[in-house]
Motif scaffolding. Structure first.
Motif, PDB file in Angstrom:
ATOM      1  N   GLY A 110       2.105   2.851  -2.484  1.00  0.00           N
ATOM      2  CA  GLY A 110       1.691   3.791  -3.517  1.00  0.00           C
ATOM      3  C   GLY A 110       2.578   3.824  -4.740  1.00  0.00           C
ATOM      4  O   GLY A 110       2.142   4.238  -5.816  1.00  0.00           O
ATOM      5  N   SER A 141       6.204   8.309   0.082  1.00  0.00           N
ATOM      6  CA  SER A 141       4.846   7.921  -0.274  1.00  0.00           C
ATOM      7  C   SER A 141       3.829   8.855   0.355  1.00  0.00           C
ATOM      8  O   SER A 141       2.834   9.224  -0.268  1.00  0.00           O
ATOM      9  CB  SER A 141       4.581   6.479   0.164  1.00  0.00           C
ATOM     10  N   ASP A 159       0.814  -1.216   0.000  1.00  0.00           N
ATOM     11  CA  ASP A 159       0.000   0.000   0.000  1.00  0.00           C
ATOM     12  C   ASP A 159       0.848   1.266   0.000  1.00  0.00           C
ATOM     13  O   ASP A 159       0.364   2.345   0.334  1.00  0.00           O
ATOM     14  CB  ASP A 159      -0.919   0.011   1.222  1.00  0.00           C
ATOM     15  N   TYR A 169       3.712  11.926  -1.754  1.00  0.00           N
ATOM     16  CA  TYR A 169       3.271  11.760  -3.138  1.00  0.00           C
ATOM     17  C   TYR A 169       1.878  11.148  -3.255  1.00  0.00           C
ATOM     18  O   TYR A 169       1.077  11.566  -4.079  1.00  0.00           O
ATOM     19  CB  TYR A 169       4.263  10.872  -3.902  1.00  0.00           C
ATOM     20  N   HIS A 170       1.622  10.104  -2.468  1.00  0.00           N
ATOM     21  CA  HIS A 170       0.445   9.287  -2.713  1.00  0.00           C
ATOM     22  C   HIS A 170      -0.603   9.312  -1.605  1.00  0.00           C
ATOM     23  O   HIS A 170      -1.659   8.707  -1.761  1.00  0.00           O
ATOM     24  CB  HIS A 170       0.868   7.833  -2.965  1.00  0.00           C
ATOM     25  N   GLY A 171      -0.318   9.953  -0.495  1.00  0.00           N
ATOM     26  CA  GLY A 171      -1.320  10.006   0.564  1.00  0.00           C
ATOM     27  C   GLY A 171      -2.489  10.897   0.162  1.00  0.00           C
ATOM     28  O   GLY A 171      -2.336  11.824  -0.635  1.00  0.00           O
ATOM     29  N   ASP A 172      -3.684  10.640   0.746  1.00  0.00           N
ATOM     30  CA  ASP A 172      -4.796  11.554   0.473  1.00  0.00           C
ATOM     31  C   ASP A 172      -4.581  12.846   1.250  1.00  0.00           C
ATOM     32  O   ASP A 172      -3.605  12.993   2.006  1.00  0.00           O
ATOM     33  CB  ASP A 172      -6.144  10.906   0.797  1.00  0.00           C
TER      34      ASP A 172
END
Length: 1059
Positions: free
Chosen positions: A815, A910, A813, A913-916
């Motif tokens: 990302g 991550s 997970d 870059y990819h967290g909400d």
């Protein structure tokens, strides 16, 4: 830099004058800097092709007088700043003085003398730093650093003119070989080629010649193939490239970076174009070759070598060859490979004297030893200097103690007594082995029974008279007699003449009574044992009661070590094996313990005392089988690769079949790791070990090829890997030694012997004979060359495996895709390696432990993370970057060791870059709390750098507070946008505002709706008249105090958009 004044005939050719006064001219080379036109383009091309810029820097200062047409160059510089400094010094210190002189010759003489004085003073100040590099080389190094952006720590080793093939077009330029990089630069008529390759990324390096590329050097990395040709001396260049690539592989293998040899003696005459590093690497190569040739300890350093002849009494000839002298040994190797080899330890030398010269025997030198042997060398070019060097080393050699002077328990400091027993009758007695220091029971636990000073075979084998053994006994007695005659003619002990006759006797089999002694002599283990008295006993004592992963593995494998042999079916043999393996693991924690070491060591204990077995194990692990017994068995994999390559060359049809079945890698690893001891009957395999200690890995490769060659037809008929392994297993199980006087020992692999037809027995001596007849063309130099080629392939393959293992250890997970993680890993690894290149004592380089799991091997510190943060993360924002990077590093460093591994690094990446949005805000919020926020920052975090009013102009805010937030979402395609903010700011005034930094044309927005009570969660709706671009920074202010709010944002999300 100041230069010794040299006359310049044409002052203005290719140069532009920038400054001038009555006595000096400052010039810039055409083509350097801006402009220059076609002339500058041509000059730039000439500089690269002819290397004129390595001899002449882009700036220079000339001395001139008004009436003279002769110019003298006095200084040069690689930058305008450097040359301006010299110019200003001349104007401030010399102009007034020179104006006093009436005679122009006096002016020139004064200037030249002053410049020479400055240079002498600079050289005097530089001498303690050991700076030996010539001026031209320094200029090339400066050019390299400037051209490729290398730091001061990156040292140039050498540079060469060559062609780089870009497609089918050759580019003439310069190849720069540094300690850590291969660089190439070319500039031809406006077209520039600049290339930088790290040595650690090289996967293939070879010298070849093809129709397309005439004699060239090929350099491969994971993503490109590079060809270089047209070298003046391609052999020298390739050899240096090999050395540098080997150093890089060593760095990947065990984290050993390159350390310059400070003890390297200075040259009598400085070399014009050879750097100190190049001399260092050349000396290392010679030392390694010298130690490998004569099996000398790892710290032995070659002082020099010279041509000479050696008088050999056994055939009454003067054999031409080379004499080698080092700090503890005098060695000789004949030009003809097998004619003669000699090792004389200086501890054994008693007399060195110059004999009378004659036309028959010019410049003779006689060396006598304590064993009454005399060696006569002649045709020495510089005999007096040679005698002086030997005398100097003899004075530094510690006086050899005798066993009687320190007691019988440490008699191991003496060389074997047999050297002093020249007669065959006396020599027939077994050599007196050094007494084991383990014979003193107080040194060990009473629960452990120490072994005797003899090998376990003598303890557990019934001493039957030779006459009772029949033909086998007679054969054994003949072998002993042959060796005794050999000792009488060629000497005995370390100073024995080693010739083709010696090898013949080894191939016929070493008698069991002499096996331990000869293993020690041929392997060089005796040298280390006699120069380290009591060392093994100290190790055993220190390692008692110490527990580690190595000791656990040793205990697990003790009872698997030749369990079929009676010596290891009781506590005497088991205890001895435990002590030797544990002592070695304690000596060399990098290796510790590896499976297969127990099998080899158990055989060593059969023929020698514990101390002798220990030093034989040292010789095997550290010199004869390098990197075999580390955690990744790299050395064995390298030699396995050589075996596959040789199989392709000599047995091409079988090689294709074996590759198809995938069987070579399955079978050969155990052959190499255990020297065939685990796959052959013991009494047969030990004969191969005899040859191995004399010849090295060459014998193992030859025998392996002979085994395949003997089974070609059967292997070609095999349908799968299991069938092929059964064929080879049955063959090896039935390799017998019919001359062995030891009782046969059941072989565990005999279970493979099944089938209707009885197996055909193969005599071990026949197998050895065939291996020498068919495959003896292998040379030590060729094997080392193949080892280098395979080492690149093996280590890079292991690095790829490590990369895949690390990437698999990252949670799914996170990302990032697999490809992205692999790219990040390579960047992360390169940053770690950079700390080893130029970081000095940086913690990452110090903490790296190759024995750790892959995920923990590469780690970076705060400064390295800061560099990656600035270049990779979306949160880098000018002056904020160092603060955010430092806080993020402290947040990720969970174990507080000031280092983070790759998993921690990508976790942080991550989140950015990819967290909400909520996760990003939580991460940002954590950066303003301990442990990310250190006490020193807590106070400054509440203050704004500047004050703003509501009438602020539309210019971007210079404020950089610690409460900055990003709006990372894409703006809607509309003209208005609202943002809903939940904040615990104290202000509830309607004139509170949020300042926008980085948004063109819109910099603040007023609150539309406020909450009910201060110090509670307030709801703010901000209406912006224009859409917000990604990357906008929002600052919260209290306009009444004109300070940043001290609260912090809990959530930030788009609320609605309107037209």
């Amino acid at each position: 830099m100041w230069l010794g004044p040299e006359e310049v005939l044409v002052a203005n050719a290719l140069w532009v004058t920038e400054r001038a006064n009555p006595f000096f001219v400052l010039q810039r080379r055409r083509g350097h800097g801006k402009g220059g036109g076609l002339t500058g383009l041509l000059v730039g091309t000439l500089d690269v092709v002819l290397d004129s810029s390595a001899r002449v820097a882009p700036y220079r200062i000339l001395h001139q007088t008004q009436d003279s047409q002769v110019y003298w160059i006095v200084a040069c510089g690689s930058s305008r700043k450097e040359i301006t400094k010299h110019w200003e010094w001349l104007e401030n210190n010399l102009l007034q003085t020179l104006s006093i002189f009436d005679n122009e010759e006096d002016i020139t003489t004064f200037v030249k003398g002053k410049i020479h004085g400055i240079i002498a003073e600079e050289n005097k100040n530089l001498q303690p730093q050991g700076d030996e590099d010539p001026g031209k080389f320094k200029e090339a190094e400066l050019k390299m650093r400037k051209q490729f952006g290398m730091p001061e720590g990156e040292k140039l080793v050498n540079y060469y003119s060559c062609n780089f093939w870009k497609g089918r077009v050759p580019r003439q330029g310069w190849l720069y070989l540094t300690v850590n990089h291969l660089c190439f630069y070319s500039f031809l008529l406006g077209k520039e080629v600049s290339l930088v390759v790290q040595w650690v990324d090289v996967t293939r390096l070879e010298k070849n010649a093809t129709l397309l590329f005439p004699e060239s050097i090929r350099v491969d990395t994971r993503d490109q193939e590079l060809f270089f040709s047209m070298f003046l001396n391609i052999g020298e260049t390739f050899k240096l490239m090999e050395q540098l690539a080997n150093l890089a592989m060593r760095q990947l293998l065990d984290s050993e970076g390159f350390l310059e040899d400070k003890a390297l003696p200075r040259p009598i005459r400085p070399h014009k174009n050879i750097s100190a590093l190049k001399r260092d690497l050349d000396a290392r190569a010679k030392n390694e070759c010298y130690r490998a040739t004569f099996r000398l300890p790892k710290d032995e350093r070659l002082d020099g070598h010279t041509g000479c002849t050696l008088w050999t009494p056994f055939n009454k000839l003067h054999i031409p060859g080379q004499m080698f002298i080092s700090n503890n040994y005098i060695c000789f190797a004949s030009k003809e490979e097998d004619a003669c080899r000699l090792i004389i330890p200086l501890r054994e030398v008693t007399i060195v004297e110059k004999a009378d010269s004659s036309s028959v025997l010019p410049s003779p030198l006689s060396i006598s030893t304590k064993s009454k042997m005399t060696f006569l060398f002649a045709n020495l070019k510089d005999r007096d200097f040679l005698v002086q060097r030997i005398s100097d080393f003899l004075q530094k050699t510690p006086s050899k103690q005798t066993g009687s002077s320190i007691g019988g328990t440490k008699a191991s400091v003496s060389d074997p007594a047999p050297e002093s027993l020249p007669t065959p009758q006396e020599a027939s007695e077994p050599p007196a082995s050094p007494s084991s220091p383990l014979s003193s029971p107080p040194s060990f636990s009473t629960q452990e029974i120490p072994t005797t000073s003899q090998g376990l075979l003598k303890v557990f084998q019934k001493n039957s008279p030779m006459e009772d053994l029949g033909a086998k006994g007679a054969k054994e007695k003949m072998k002993e007699e042959s060796w005794n005659i050999h000792f009488f003619e060629y000497g005995r002990g370390m100073c024995m003449y080693r010739t083709a006759k010696t090898r013949e006797l080894v191939l016929k089999g070493i008698p069991e009574s002499l096996r331990g002694e000869l293993w020690l002599l041929f392997s060089g283990a005796w040298n280390e044992m006699v120069t380290h008295p009591g060392y093994y006993a100290e190790l055993v004592e220190k390692s008692l009661g110490k527990y580690s992963l190595a000791t656990e593995e040793i205990e697990r494998d003790l009872h698997r070590s030749m369990p079929e042999h009676p010596a290891f079916q009781n506590e005497l043999g088991i205890a001895a094996l435990r002590r030797v393996l544990t002592a070695y693991a304690f000596r060399n924690p990098t290796i510790g313990y590896c499976q297969a070491m127990n099998i080899v060591t158990s055989v060593l204990l059969l023929y020698g005392s514990e101390e002798e077995a220990f030093w034989l194990l040292v010789a095997l692990c550290e010199r004869m089988l390098p990197d075999y017994y580390n955690t990744r068995v790299v050395g064995a994999l390298v030699d396995q690769g050589i075996f596959e390559e040789l199989t392709r060359d000599v047995l091409p049809r079988l090689s294709e079949k074996m590759q198809e079945l995938g069987v070579i890698s399955s079978i050969s690893l155990s052959w190499f790791l255990t020297l065939f001891l685990s796959v052959m009957p013991f009494e047969s395999a030990v004969v191969i070990v005899d040859c191995f200690f004399y010849e090295g890995i060459k014998v193992i490769l030859q025998v392996a090829l002979a085994v395949l060659d003997a089974n070609v037809e059967q292997l070609l008929d095999c349908n799968d890997e299991g069938e092929a392994m059964t064929v080879l297993g049955r063959y090896l199980d039935n390799v017998v030694n019919k001359q062995s006087i030891s009782p046969p020992i059941p072989h565990l692999h005999a279970l493979l012997t099944s089938g209707d037809d009885p197996p055909v027995e193969v005599d071990i001596f026949d197998l050895l004979r065939v291996s020498y007849e068919k495959f003896s063309n292998l040379r030590a130099d060729d094997i080392e060359q193949m080892r280098f080629k395979q080492r690149l392939k093996v280590i890079q393959s292991l690095e790829d495996t490590a990369k895949r293992s690390v990437v698999r250890a990252i949670p799914g997970d996170i990302g990032f895709s697999i490809e992205e993680l692999e790219d990040l890993y390579m960047v992360f690894k390169a940053k770690h390696l950079a700390s080893q290149y130029w970081g000095g004592n940086r913690s990452a380089a110090v903490h790296r432990d190759p024995s750790l799991p892959y995920l923990e091997q590469y780690r970076i510190d705060a400064s390295q993370f800061r560099e990656l943060f600035a270049s990779l993360t979306p949160w880098a924002c000018g002056s904020h970057t160092p603060v955010l990077a430092g806080r993020m590093f402290r947040l990720l460093d969970q174990n507080k060791d000031s280092l983070i591994n790759f998993k921690e690094f990508v976790t942080g990446m991550s989140g950015m870059y990819h967290g909400d949005l909520t996760e990003k805000l939580k991460a940002l919020y954590k950066l303003h709390l301990p442990p990310a926020l250190i006490p020193e920052e807590a106070e400054s975090a509440l203050e704004a750098a500047h004050y703003f009013t509501e009438d602020s102009s539309s210019e971007a805010s210079p404020l950089a507070s610690d409460l900055d937030l990003f709006l990372p979402w894409e703006a809607q395609e509309d003209n208005h946008m609202a943002v809903h903010i939940i904040c615990n700011c104290s202000s509830r005034r309607s004139d509170a505002f949020f300042w926008l930094h980085g948004h063109p044309g819109m910099h603040k927005a007023y609150i539309c709706t406020t909450g009910k009570h201060p110090y509670q969660e307030n709801n703010f709706f901000l209406m912006f008249k224009k859409k917000i671009q990604p990357g906008v920074v929002v600052h919260a202010f209290n306009p009444s105090t004109r300070e940043a709010e001290a609260g912090g944002f809990l959530s930030l999300r788009p609320a609605w958009s309107t037209e």
